[in-house]
Motif scaffolding. Structure first.
Motif, mmCIF file in Angstrom:
data_model
loop_
_atom_site.group_PDB
_atom_site.id
_atom_site.type_symbol
_atom_site.label_atom_id
_atom_site.label_comp_id
_atom_site.label_asym_id
_atom_site.label_seq_id
_atom_site.Cartn_x
_atom_site.Cartn_y
_atom_site.Cartn_z
ATOM 1 N N SER A 110 1.039 13.957 -6.556
ATOM 2 C CA SER A 110 1.379 13.358 -7.848
ATOM 3 C C SER A 110 1.191 11.839 -7.861
ATOM 4 O O SER A 110 1.512 11.189 -8.862
ATOM 5 C CB SER A 110 2.836 13.686 -8.210
ATOM 6 O OG SER A 110 3.747 13.109 -7.285
ATOM 7 N N TYR A 111 0.655 11.276 -6.788
ATOM 8 C CA TYR A 111 0.484 9.817 -6.727
ATOM 9 C C TYR A 111 -0.553 9.360 -7.749
ATOM 10 O O TYR A 111 -1.670 9.878 -7.795
ATOM 11 C CB TYR A 111 0.042 9.382 -5.328
ATOM 12 C CG TYR A 111 -0.090 7.882 -5.191
ATOM 13 C CD1 TYR A 111 1.042 7.081 -5.103
ATOM 14 C CD2 TYR A 111 -1.344 7.267 -5.178
ATOM 15 C CE1 TYR A 111 0.929 5.703 -4.988
ATOM 16 C CE2 TYR A 111 -1.467 5.887 -5.060
ATOM 17 C CZ TYR A 111 -0.329 5.114 -4.979
ATOM 18 O OH TYR A 111 -0.436 3.748 -4.875
ATOM 19 N N THR A 112 -0.178 8.357 -8.545
ATOM 20 C CA THR A 112 -1.086 7.821 -9.561
ATOM 21 C C THR A 112 -1.145 6.291 -9.506
ATOM 22 O O THR A 112 -1.189 5.626 -10.532
ATOM 23 C CB THR A 112 -0.675 8.271 -10.976
ATOM 24 O OG1 THR A 112 0.697 7.917 -11.222
ATOM 25 C CG2 THR A 112 -0.854 9.767 -11.148
ATOM 26 N N GLY A 113 -1.145 5.744 -8.303
ATOM 27 C CA GLY A 113 -1.302 4.313 -8.143
ATOM 28 C C GLY A 113 0.001 3.553 -8.240
ATOM 29 O O GLY A 113 1.071 4.149 -8.291
ATOM 30 N N PRO A 114 -0.121 2.221 -8.290
ATOM 31 C CA PRO A 114 -1.350 1.439 -8.420
ATOM 32 C C PRO A 114 -1.910 0.920 -7.095
ATOM 33 O O PRO A 114 -2.931 0.238 -7.083
ATOM 34 C CB PRO A 114 -0.883 0.257 -9.273
ATOM 35 C CG PRO A 114 0.518 0.006 -8.788
ATOM 36 C CD PRO A 114 1.081 1.373 -8.479
ATOM 37 N N TYR A 115 -1.243 1.212 -5.978
ATOM 38 C CA TYR A 115 -1.593 0.577 -4.714
ATOM 39 C C TYR A 115 -2.708 1.326 -3.974
ATOM 40 O O TYR A 115 -2.825 2.551 -4.093
ATOM 41 C CB TYR A 115 -0.367 0.505 -3.806
ATOM 42 C CG TYR A 115 0.850 -0.060 -4.468
ATOM 43 C CD1 TYR A 115 0.870 -1.380 -4.924
ATOM 44 C CD2 TYR A 115 1.994 0.717 -4.651
ATOM 45 C CE1 TYR A 115 1.996 -1.905 -5.553
ATOM 46 C CE2 TYR A 115 3.122 0.207 -5.274
ATOM 47 C CZ TYR A 115 3.118 -1.106 -5.727
ATOM 48 O OH TYR A 115 4.232 -1.614 -6.353
ATOM 49 N N ASP B 37 -5.484 24.405 0.325
ATOM 50 C CA ASP B 37 -4.405 23.562 0.838
ATOM 51 C C ASP B 37 -3.484 23.079 -0.278
ATOM 52 O O ASP B 37 -2.789 22.075 -0.134
ATOM 53 C CB ASP B 37 -4.986 22.365 1.585
ATOM 54 C CG ASP B 37 -5.763 21.411 0.685
ATOM 55 O OD1 ASP B 37 -6.008 21.760 -0.488
ATOM 56 O OD2 ASP B 37 -6.129 20.317 1.154
ATOM 57 N N GLY B 38 -3.497 23.789 -1.408
ATOM 58 C CA GLY B 38 -2.653 23.404 -2.528
ATOM 59 C C GLY B 38 -3.153 22.171 -3.269
ATOM 60 O O GLY B 38 -2.398 21.547 -4.015
ATOM 61 N N GLY B 39 -4.420 21.832 -3.043
ATOM 62 C CA GLY B 39 -4.989 20.675 -3.742
ATOM 63 C C GLY B 39 -4.703 19.346 -3.072
ATOM 64 O O GLY B 39 -4.973 18.287 -3.650
ATOM 65 N N CYS B 40 -4.199 19.375 -1.825
ATOM 66 C CA CYS B 40 -3.821 18.127 -1.152
ATOM 67 C C CYS B 40 -5.018 17.227 -0.868
ATOM 68 O O CYS B 40 -4.981 16.022 -1.152
ATOM 69 C CB CYS B 40 -3.083 18.445 0.146
ATOM 70 S SG CYS B 40 -1.449 19.167 -0.089
ATOM 71 N N PHE B 41 -6.089 17.786 -0.291
ATOM 72 C CA PHE B 41 -7.239 16.936 0.038
ATOM 73 C C PHE B 41 -7.873 16.386 -1.236
ATOM 74 O O PHE B 41 -8.231 15.207 -1.292
ATOM 75 C CB PHE B 41 -8.279 17.697 0.853
ATOM 76 C CG PHE B 41 -9.350 16.797 1.407
ATOM 77 C CD1 PHE B 41 -9.241 16.265 2.677
ATOM 78 C CD2 PHE B 41 -10.468 16.458 0.643
ATOM 79 C CE1 PHE B 41 -10.215 15.410 3.181
ATOM 80 C CE2 PHE B 41 -11.450 15.609 1.136
ATOM 81 C CZ PHE B 41 -11.319 15.082 2.410
ATOM 82 N N ALA B 42 -8.025 17.218 -2.247
ATOM 83 C CA ALA B 42 -8.637 16.762 -3.496
ATOM 84 C C ALA B 42 -7.844 15.607 -4.104
ATOM 85 O O ALA B 42 -8.427 14.622 -4.583
ATOM 86 C CB ALA B 42 -8.729 17.922 -4.490
ATOM 87 N N ILE C 21 0.856 -1.185 0.000
ATOM 88 C CA ILE C 21 0.000 0.000 0.000
ATOM 89 C C ILE C 21 0.897 1.242 0.000
ATOM 90 O O ILE C 21 2.095 1.165 0.277
ATOM 91 C CB ILE C 21 -0.961 0.022 1.221
ATOM 92 C CG1 ILE C 21 -0.173 0.099 2.544
ATOM 93 C CG2 ILE C 21 -1.846 -1.209 1.217
ATOM 94 C CD1 ILE C 21 -0.247 1.432 3.215
ATOM 95 N N ALA C 22 0.299 2.379 -0.314
ATOM 96 C CA ALA C 22 1.029 3.653 -0.270
ATOM 97 C C ALA C 22 0.488 4.492 0.883
ATOM 98 O O ALA C 22 -0.727 4.515 1.123
ATOM 99 C CB ALA C 22 0.879 4.410 -1.584
ATOM 100 N N ALA C 23 1.368 5.150 1.614
ATOM 101 C CA ALA C 23 0.981 6.046 2.704
ATOM 102 C C ALA C 23 1.281 7.473 2.265
ATOM 103 O O ALA C 23 2.441 7.830 2.053
ATOM 104 C CB ALA C 23 1.748 5.705 3.979
ATOM 105 N N LEU C 24 0.230 8.276 2.103
ATOM 106 C CA LEU C 24 0.361 9.608 1.514
ATOM 107 C C LEU C 24 0.302 10.700 2.576
ATOM 108 O O LEU C 24 -0.458 10.608 3.535
ATOM 109 C CB LEU C 24 -0.763 9.833 0.497
ATOM 110 C CG LEU C 24 -0.975 8.746 -0.561
ATOM 111 C CD1 LEU C 24 -2.082 9.167 -1.526
ATOM 112 C CD2 LEU C 24 0.314 8.455 -1.312
#
Length: 213
Positions: free
Chosen positions: A33-38, A68-73, A5-8
């Protein structure tokens, strides 16, 4: 790795680093910039979505809600696209802003048309020094049973000594924390709660495999 998994939006060298099967994204990697796949565990910044979203009581209107610079979105998009779970403080303004239904009762409830689930849980049940009521939003999972309801109130001796019992109880443990590390201490995720979030994200992998079978 099957269970990866990824922790963002996590702290550099913090609790998500050094764990097998966890790909941590700190400020240097820019989780937007995370685009998967996890599947993901997402901790987007909450400052512009909380009680003081527009500034402190001494400087109201200093900021604008949600900037917030688009972080939540980006975190929400990652959870909806790849599965997993996002956490934010109770009463986060982001829920209404992005069309997520707030938790309606004890336990999990349906949150939106994306198949999302939401709930309220207190991190005090899992080792946080305060109750820290938290909202979760999850997609692609079977919602697990958590420790519901109010956790134990912990008033440290220094807070009672400094403010007196009634004021310490009124302002809460979180507000009583000061010093240069106050933000890190307040935001810290207890290991037991971190492990719960990781297990929720990993359950999205199993659900995806069942759906594909």
């Amino acid at each position: 790795m099957r269970n990866k998994i990824a922790a963002l939006y996590v702290e550099t060298n913090g609790g998500y680093f050094g764990l097998e099967g966890v790909d941590p994204w700190d400020i240097g990697r820019d989780a937007r910039s995370y685009t998967g796949p996890y599947p993901v565990v997402a901790h987007p910044p909450c400052q512009r979505w909380g009680r003081f979203a527009t500034g402190s009581t001494r400087k109201p209107g200093q900021y604008r809600i949600g900037e917030d610079g688009g972080c939540f979105a980006a975190a929400l998009t990652a959870v909806r696209n790849y599965g997993g779970v996002l956490e934010h403080p109770k009463d986060s303004l982001a829920w209404d802003y992005f069309g997520i239904m707030p938790p309606s009762s004890m336990g999990w409830s349906r949150a939106d048309s994306f198949g999302g689930w939401t709930c309220q849980v207190e991190q005090g049940h899992y080792g946080h020094f305060s109750r820290k009521p938290t909202w979760l939003y999850a997609v692609g999972i079977q919602p697990p049973s958590l420790r519901w309801g109010r956790s134990e109130q912990r008033l440290p001796a220094y807070a009672v000594e400094r403010y007196g019992y009634e004021k310490a109880r009124r302002i809460g443990v979180m507000a009583a924390v000061g010093g240069k590390d106050k933000t890190r201490i307040r935001n810290a995720t207890p290991e037991a709660f971190r492990d719960i979030l990781i297990s929720i994200a990993r359950s999205a992998i199993l659900e995806a495999e069942r759906a594909a079978a």
